[in-house]
Motif scaffolding. Sequence first.
Motif, PDB file in Angstrom:
ATOM      1  N   ALA A  41       0.829  -1.204   0.000  1.00 43.30           N
ATOM      2  CA  ALA A  41       0.000   0.000   0.000  1.00 43.30           C
ATOM      3  C   ALA A  41       0.864   1.255   0.000  1.00 43.30           C
ATOM      4  N   VAL A  42       1.950   1.237   0.783  1.00 42.62           N
ATOM      5  CA  VAL A  42       2.832   2.398   0.885  1.00 42.62           C
ATOM      6  C   VAL A  42       3.561   2.656  -0.430  1.00 42.62           C
ATOM      7  N   LYS A  43       4.053   1.577  -1.053  1.00 42.09           N
ATOM      8  CA  LYS A  43       4.811   1.720  -2.298  1.00 42.09           C
ATOM      9  C   LYS A  43       3.959   2.324  -3.406  1.00 42.09           C
ATOM     10  N   ALA A  44       2.687   1.952  -3.447  1.00 42.55           N
ATOM     11  CA  ALA A  44       1.808   2.467  -4.494  1.00 42.55           C
ATOM     12  C   ALA A  44       1.590   3.973  -4.357  1.00 42.55           C
ATOM     13  N   ARG A  45       1.725   4.496  -3.142  1.00 41.64           N
ATOM     14  CA  ARG A  45       1.489   5.915  -2.912  1.00 41.64           C
ATOM     15  C   ARG A  45       2.722   6.769  -3.188  1.00 41.64           C
ATOM     16  N   GLY A  46       3.911   6.150  -3.261  1.00 39.46           N
ATOM     17  CA  GLY A  46       5.121   6.928  -3.508  1.00 39.46           C
ATOM     18  C   GLY A  46       5.575   7.650  -2.263  1.00 39.46           C
ATOM     19  N   HIS A  47       5.110   8.882  -2.073  1.00 39.19           N
ATOM     20  CA  HIS A  47       5.445   9.614  -0.854  1.00 39.19           C
ATOM     21  C   HIS A  47       4.197  10.313  -0.326  1.00 39.19           C
ATOM     22  N   PHE A  48       4.266  10.761   0.928  1.00 37.21           N
ATOM     23  CA  PHE A  48       3.113  11.342   1.607  1.00 37.21           C
ATOM     24  C   PHE A  48       3.404  12.801   1.953  1.00 37.21           C
ATOM     25  N   PRO A  49       2.366  13.644   1.982  1.00 39.63           N
ATOM     26  CA  PRO A  49       2.591  15.063   2.277  1.00 39.63           C
ATOM     27  C   PRO A  49       2.993  15.319   3.728  1.00 39.63           C
ATOM     28  N   ALA A  93       0.681   9.427   6.117  1.00 40.19           N
ATOM     29  CA  ALA A  93       1.352   8.123   6.088  1.00 40.19           C
ATOM     30  C   ALA A  93       0.730   7.175   7.094  1.00 40.19           C
ATOM     31  N   LEU A  94       0.467   7.661   8.306  1.00 37.39           N
ATOM     32  CA  LEU A  94      -0.167   6.819   9.334  1.00 37.39           C
ATOM     33  C   LEU A  94      -1.551   6.371   8.889  1.00 37.39           C
ATOM     34  N   LYS A  95      -2.288   7.261   8.237  1.00 37.67           N
ATOM     35  CA  LYS A  95      -3.637   6.926   7.768  1.00 37.67           C
ATOM     36  C   LYS A  95      -3.581   5.798   6.741  1.00 37.67           C
TER      37      LYS A  95
END
Length: 422
Positions: free
Chosen positions: A363-371, A376-378
């Motif tokens: 799930a994290v990899k698909a998002r790339g990076h978080f603002p 990220a916790l969500k």
Amino acid sequence: MEGDEVTATGTAPLVDKDLVAQLVGDAQRLGLSVEGEGGLLAQLTKLVLESALEGEMTAHLGYDKHERVEGSDNARNGTRSKTVLTKAGPVEIAVPRDRAGSFEPVVVAKRQRRLGAIEDVVLSLSARGLTHGDIAAHLADVYGSEVSKTTISTITDKVLDSMGEWQNRPLDPVYPVVFIDAIHVKVRDGQVANRPIYVALAVTVEGNRDILGLWAGDGGEGAKYWQQVLTEIKNRGVTDVLMLVCDGLKGLPDSVGNVWPQTIVQTCVVHLIRGSFRYAARQDWDKLARALRPIYTADTVSAAEDRFLEFTEQWGSKYPAIVRLWENAWPEFVPFLQFDKEIRRIVCTTNAIESVNARIRKAVKARGHFPNEQAALKCVYLAVMALDPTGKGRARWTQRWKGALNAFEITFDGRLSAGRRY
């Protein structure tokens, strides 16, 4: 009624199948699609929602439409048009109004623009790592509905309250094993940087999996940080942890001793072996693996020390960093050597948490990076909540732990029983 078809729930169906077949046939003859905007499902959804709203208005006023009640200080006052997003596509409905403005509809609340089913779809797709743009495109393709990224973000933000409740829920008094591991995410805070999110996964006394919580760090965590995390877990009801398995997290072993003095801290052996390979040339990996195996499979601590001396003599001059790695980890490496094979098999590795981490990483990899950290916790929380929806994984997990739990009961002299529900 005699002759009526009964459903699996034991009640007669509310919808007449012949009527449904007639509706579908009429739609096909008129060239009307079943799905999509303006299709048969959308029209039926409109009728059902408007009928439900009229029923709510009747209950609110106390009399049916077109009836007159003398002395009533309120009455119907026409309707207002409203478009709601449903799984059948966008549907325009007529919402009844009352003169007093006191009507509060439930089936489609004021300011509600989406039915719950669509929100469920958004949360499910987000839990599987789709970006807000991907989700918007999916809804447009499947439901013919235009949903902005801002709207999708608003929907997913609704989980923040439930995430807070979950993070602070009461826990069991005793856990045989708690695994702590890190998932690294990219957070854009001024500049994109790797940040760890720590996952604490416990095995209950019944052999079930229980994720205790998620904590964000900055990568430089020490004893003070871990003291706060473990104290938080203790304050939620955990009075005893038999073993805590981790991967060389600085400051954690000392903090564990302060919070639960009897807890044994165990370094993950698999991570220790992987760490050794980082200092070695690829062509030596197989030889190193064979040389390290006698150390972590030794029958006793004394035997493990002898095997480590042999390893040092063979590889110390070529790879002194590997020797130093094992020397530094030795106090947290040897505890599991005193236990039987059932406990060794379970706690000498964090494989139990790796399967969970694999889903989170996807799930994290698909998002790339978080603002930011909260985003990220969500994402990680949604991935955790989507684990094992059928319950089959839970059943396999429980069976895998039966032998180890019996060994824990004997080895730890009844401490496990203190947390068992009877």
